[in-house]
Design an enzyme around this catalytic site. Sequence first.
Site, PDB file in Angstrom:
ATOM      1  N   ARG A  73      48.205  56.985  23.369  1.00 37.90           N
ATOM      2  CA  ARG A  73      47.630  56.996  22.025  1.00 37.90           C
ATOM      3  C   ARG A  73      46.138  57.246  22.116  1.00 37.90           C
ATOM      4  NH1 ARG A  73      47.154  52.399  20.204  1.00 37.90           N
ATOM      5  NH2 ARG A  73      48.270  51.253  21.823  1.00 37.90           N
ATOM      6  N   TYR A 201      52.401  63.283  22.220  1.00 39.06           N
ATOM      7  CA  TYR A 201      52.667  61.982  22.852  1.00 39.06           C
ATOM      8  C   TYR A 201      53.292  60.997  21.856  1.00 39.06           C
ATOM      9  CZ  TYR A 201      52.270  57.296  24.441  1.00 39.06           C
ATOM     10  OH  TYR A 201      52.604  55.997  24.739  1.00 39.06           O
ATOM     11  N   LYS A 210      54.219  53.367  15.211  1.00 42.90           N
ATOM     12  CA  LYS A 210      52.953  52.691  14.888  1.00 42.90           C
ATOM     13  C   LYS A 210      52.400  53.144  13.540  1.00 42.90           C
ATOM     14  CE  LYS A 210      52.906  50.883  19.021  1.00 42.90           C
ATOM     15  NZ  LYS A 210      53.138  49.488  19.311  1.00 42.90           N
ATOM     16  N   HIS A 230      52.971  43.593  15.142  1.00 38.70           N
ATOM     17  CA  HIS A 230      53.200  44.138  16.490  1.00 38.70           C
ATOM     18  C   HIS A 230      53.836  43.034  17.340  1.00 38.70           C
ATOM     19  CE1 HIS A 230      51.222  46.249  20.233  1.00 38.70           C
ATOM     20  NE2 HIS A 230      52.462  46.630  20.061  1.00 38.70           N
ATOM     21  N   SER A 252      49.263  45.736  23.645  1.00 41.34           N
ATOM     22  CA  SER A 252      49.998  46.778  24.371  1.00 41.34           C
ATOM     23  C   SER A 252      49.969  46.489  25.875  1.00 41.34           C
ATOM     24  CB  SER A 252      49.365  48.143  24.104  1.00 41.34           C
ATOM     25  OG  SER A 252      49.410  48.428  22.729  1.00 41.34           O
ATOM     26  N   CYS A 254      51.297  44.085  27.572  1.00 45.75           N
ATOM     27  CA  CYS A 254      51.116  42.678  27.951  1.00 45.75           C
ATOM     28  C   CYS A 254      52.428  41.904  27.967  1.00 45.75           C
ATOM     29  CB  CYS A 254      50.104  42.006  27.042  1.00 45.75           C
ATOM     30  SG  CYS A 254      48.407  42.478  27.403  1.00 45.75           S
ATOM     31  N   GLY A 255      53.561  42.594  27.950  1.00 50.04           N
ATOM     32  CA  GLY A 255      54.811  41.907  28.253  1.00 50.04           C
ATOM     33  C   GLY A 255      55.799  41.675  27.126  1.00 50.04           C
ATOM     34  N   THR A 257      58.146  43.826  25.854  1.00 54.52           N
ATOM     35  CA  THR A 257      59.459  44.358  26.213  1.00 54.52           C
ATOM     36  C   THR A 257      60.129  43.457  27.256  1.00 54.52           C
ATOM     37  OG1 THR A 257      58.708  46.589  25.742  1.00 54.52           O
ATOM     38  CG2 THR A 257      60.663  46.392  27.117  1.00 54.52           C
ATOM     39  N   ASP A 281      58.891  45.501  19.868  1.00 51.16           N
ATOM     40  CA  ASP A 281      57.554  46.015  19.539  1.00 51.16           C
ATOM     41  C   ASP A 281      57.095  45.729  18.112  1.00 51.16           C
ATOM     42  OD1 ASP A 281      55.353  47.492  20.759  1.00 51.16           O
ATOM     43  OD2 ASP A 281      55.782  49.101  19.348  1.00 51.16           O
ATOM     44  N   ARG A 379      56.906  56.677  29.983  1.00 49.61           N
ATOM     45  CA  ARG A 379      57.779  55.814  29.173  1.00 49.61           C
ATOM     46  C   ARG A 379      59.182  56.389  29.085  1.00 49.61           C
ATOM     47  NH1 ARG A 379      55.164  51.706  25.513  1.00 49.61           N
ATOM     48  NH2 ARG A 379      53.014  51.659  26.180  1.00 49.61           N
ATOM     49  N   ARG A 410      46.106  38.516  27.955  1.00 51.79           N
ATOM     50  CA  ARG A 410      45.850  38.450  29.388  1.00 51.79           C
ATOM     51  C   ARG A 410      44.519  37.765  29.596  1.00 51.79           C
ATOM     52  NH1 ARG A 410      48.167  42.340  33.291  1.00 51.79           N
ATOM     53  NH2 ARG A 410      49.686  43.353  31.960  1.00 51.79           N
ATOM     54  N   ASN A 506      59.507  32.635  32.259  1.00 48.27           N
ATOM     55  CA  ASN A 506      58.860  32.326  30.978  1.00 48.27           C
ATOM     56  C   ASN A 506      59.776  31.536  30.040  1.00 48.27           C
ATOM     57  OD1 ASN A 506      56.547  33.636  31.819  1.00 48.27           O
ATOM     58  ND2 ASN A 506      57.127  35.593  30.897  1.00 48.27           N
TER      59      ASN A 506
HETATM   60  P1  GTP Z   1      53.788  48.144  24.720  1.00 48.30           P
HETATM   61  O1  GTP Z   1      55.075  48.889  24.785  1.00 48.30           O
HETATM   62  O2  GTP Z   1      52.615  48.958  25.178  1.00 48.30           O
HETATM   63  O3  GTP Z   1      53.532  47.524  23.374  1.00 48.30           O
HETATM   64  O4  GTP Z   1      53.819  46.992  25.846  1.00 48.30           O
HETATM   65  P2  GTP Z   1      54.635  45.614  26.031  1.00 48.30           P
HETATM   66  O5  GTP Z   1      53.870  44.501  25.401  1.00 48.30           O
HETATM   67  O6  GTP Z   1      56.043  45.776  25.616  1.00 48.30           O
HETATM   68  O7  GTP Z   1      54.523  45.378  27.615  1.00 48.30           O
HETATM   69  P3  GTP Z   1      55.632  45.430  28.787  1.00 48.30           P
HETATM   70  O8  GTP Z   1      56.722  44.413  28.565  1.00 48.30           O
HETATM   71  O9  GTP Z   1      56.051  46.840  28.959  1.00 48.30           O
HETATM   72  O10 GTP Z   1      54.804  44.927  30.065  1.00 48.30           O
HETATM   73  C1  GTP Z   1      53.659  45.579  30.534  1.00 48.30           C
HETATM   74  C2  GTP Z   1      53.248  45.070  31.893  1.00 48.30           C
HETATM   75  O11 GTP Z   1      53.047  43.650  31.856  1.00 48.30           O
HETATM   76  C3  GTP Z   1      54.302  45.336  32.954  1.00 48.30           C
HETATM   77  O12 GTP Z   1      53.772  46.237  33.880  1.00 48.30           O
HETATM   78  C4  GTP Z   1      54.558  44.009  33.612  1.00 48.30           C
HETATM   79  O13 GTP Z   1      54.344  44.113  34.992  1.00 48.30           O
HETATM   80  C5  GTP Z   1      53.569  43.040  33.032  1.00 48.30           C
HETATM   81  N1  GTP Z   1      54.220  41.771  32.689  1.00 48.30           N
HETATM   82  C6  GTP Z   1      55.154  41.563  31.745  1.00 48.30           C
HETATM   83  N2  GTP Z   1      55.544  40.263  31.702  1.00 48.30           N
HETATM   84  C7  GTP Z   1      54.806  39.616  32.649  1.00 48.30           C
HETATM   85  C8  GTP Z   1      54.736  38.254  33.095  1.00 48.30           C
HETATM   86  O14 GTP Z   1      55.409  37.356  32.588  1.00 48.30           O
HETATM   87  N3  GTP Z   1      53.858  37.984  34.102  1.00 48.30           N
HETATM   88  C9  GTP Z   1      53.090  38.954  34.671  1.00 48.30           C
HETATM   89  N4  GTP Z   1      52.260  38.606  35.639  1.00 48.30           N
HETATM   90  N5  GTP Z   1      53.134  40.246  34.274  1.00 48.30           N
HETATM   91  C10 GTP Z   1      53.974  40.585  33.274  1.00 48.30           C
HETATM   92  C1  SPV Z   2      51.792  50.461  22.391  1.00 54.11           C
HETATM   93  O1  SPV Z   2      50.841  51.080  22.897  1.00 54.11           O
HETATM   94  O2  SPV Z   2      51.646  49.328  21.872  1.00 54.11           O
HETATM   95  C2  SPV Z   2      53.147  51.055  22.408  1.00 54.11           C
HETATM   96  C3  SPV Z   2      53.333  52.433  22.859  1.00 54.11           C
HETATM   97  O3  SPV Z   2      54.085  50.395  22.020  1.00 54.11           O
HETATM   98  S1  SPV Z   2      52.946  53.635  21.653  1.00 54.11           S
HETATM   99  O4  SPV Z   2      54.133  53.880  20.836  1.00 54.11           O
HETATM  100  O5  SPV Z   2      52.547  54.827  22.332  1.00 54.11           O
HETATM  101  O6  SPV Z   2      51.891  53.141  20.803  1.00 54.11           O
HETATM  102 MN    MN Z   3      53.422  48.312  21.363  1.00 60.40          MN
END
Ligand code: GTP
Ligand code: SPV
Ligand code: MN
Length: 596
Positions: A73, A201, A210, A230, A252, A254-255, A257, A281, A379, A410, A506
């Site tokens: 983005r 993208y 979004k 979000h 984004s 930060c975990g 998914t 999301d 992705r 974080r 967790n």
């Molecule tokens: P967007 O799709 O961008 O909104 O991201 P998201 O919030 O869904 O994040 P996602 O679950 O894809 O996790 C992103 C990164 O965070 C991954 O590379 C994981 O390694 C890390 N991560 C997720 N959960 C944990 C956790 O409980 N502990 C640690 N140390 N890292 C984590």
């Molecule tokens: C984010 O960045 O929070 C995402 C990926 O979920 S995107 O759809 O590219 O914004």
């Molecule tokens: Mn997101």
Amino acid sequence: MNKVYTHNKKLKDWVLKVTRLCRPDNIVWIDGTDEQKAILETEAQVSGELIQLDQKALPGCFLHRTAIDDVARTEHLTFICTRRKSEAGPNNNWMSPKVAYNKARGIFKDSMAGRIMYVIPFSMGPVGSEFSKIGVELTDSRYVALNMLIMTRVGSAVLKELDKGKDFTKCLHSKAQLDINKRLILHFPQDNTIWSVGSGYGGNVLLGKKCLSLRIASFIARRERWLAEHMLIMGIEEPNGHIEYIAAAFPSACGKTNLAMLVPPEGLRVKGYRIWTVGDDIAWMRVDSDGALWAVNPESGFFGVAPGTNSKTNPAMVETINKGAIFTNVLLKPDNTVWWEGADGGVPSEGVDWQGNHWKPGMKDAKGNPILGAHPNSRFTVPIKNCPSASFRLDQHHGVPISAIIFGGRRAHLTPLIYEAFNWQHGVFVGATMASERTAAQVGQVGEVRRDPMAMLPFCGYNMAYYFRHWLNMGKRMPKAPKIFHVNWFRTDEHGKFLWPGFTENLRVLEWVLDRCNNKVRARETEIGYVPYSQDIDLTGLDLSKEVLDRLLEVKPKEWIEELKGIRKFFQEFKKDLPKELWEEYESLKKRIKAE
Ligand code: GTP
Ligand code: SPV
Ligand code: MN
């Protein structure tokens, strides 16, 4: 042009107007049938937009590569175009609608010449639900059409809804020349319109995500008194068979998914927990007649981060993406399957990297940095229904009742593993002051704190001061408001190592959250909120000492003195618009930590 299915005059007029502007060679209406999807897939292979993967190992899966400067983005090219600048607030880039339309019109002009324009009618949320919103995306990208078929509910059933006279968001997209200097992601909340040009993208072009479900929807939600957030949504089935649902907002990457499809750790599984994934999301939440907050996930697919996804971190996702997935910017292996950094199995001995170049492990670029096989923001798009933990309530019009809202970021230091807000107003303060540290992978000073209120900084379609007011008001409308918590999976020791194992573990923290919601466990009152007594976190089967847990739960008032300065600076940006209740919370916290 294939058969036009709509009798909606507004839609027909708009398609005509865009056709005159963008001059496509042909128009195709997306009907949601498998037959049409198969034709699109075939055409996309012929045009080179998609590469078919090994259909035995990965049935229905494809690979796509974006332009090299079109991989994430582009927040600096994203604008909220309200009539007055103050309506967009200090948190958004702003352009006047007149200037924005004019600027973009020049780029859209004749941009679809030699291409097909797809008309994609889609519903965010179950088709026909009074809580769902309809959009129509016009695009010259087959990749967009195929992804929208996964991420949203697309087709003729949606047009039938439009025939009943329902309104829709006008979503216009053109790849144009894929030129970063002619790229704009424009939102016109007052016209219920989105214009995106010059990108291919996901987050910039899958306009239901979004752009509609957060930026436009947040604007509408304030008017209609609901919340567009979000947030992931997940159900936790307790040993007695009762399911409690929670929603969680993390910035984004930060975990979200990972948490949404958690598989219980062995030590807790004997208790009989089971997770139900509702969304990873976006959450749309409203107060229902029972006075509780109910949430739906408006999407029907995941657009998840590939790197780091493996059977240890996210086994449910590994199972989800082995069919019907479109991978973007990952490595292509010689056996026609895919790989990314941190994937299962060994590092392949060779392949084609995300830029389309021949790749071998250990290769370095001109600066001596390792060349990655997959882009760090590569992705996959995949239907939620593929997920082994997909909730059986995905198509329920009313969604699921939310017991707890969890904010998180974080933070290497400062915030403990978990704490609970004293009440709704304090919880809104906790969300509004949320922050996340930049990692080495991001531009900017490592460790620098970026405020990301409710994880909505890049996604709130209006002035965030009004957004905080809206959150405060929502609390007053709910006799059965969810409790609000804050988590931090990322606290580190003096060597920079994570203290908490995270991922599957967790659930141990969520167990405490639910016990708090059901008044089953006491808590320690601290300066910042309620924190668990360490003996109340079940560590069965986990090799973690009490000393480390105590460190994870420690609140250090001194560190909060520094934090207060950052909060003050952030709040001051909103000038007189910031609700006084948040300043009250700020003052109370200051008193509690004795920061005078
Ligand atoms: P967007 O799709 O961008 O909104 O991201 P998201 O919030 O869904 O994040 P996602 O679950 O894809 O996790 C992103 C990164 O965070 C991954 O590379 C994981 O390694 C890390 N991560 C997720 N959960 C944990 C956790 O409980 N502990 C640690 N140390 N890292 C984590
Ligand atoms: C984010 O960045 O929070 C995402 C990926 O979920 S995107 O759809 O590219 O914004
Ligand atoms: Mn997101």
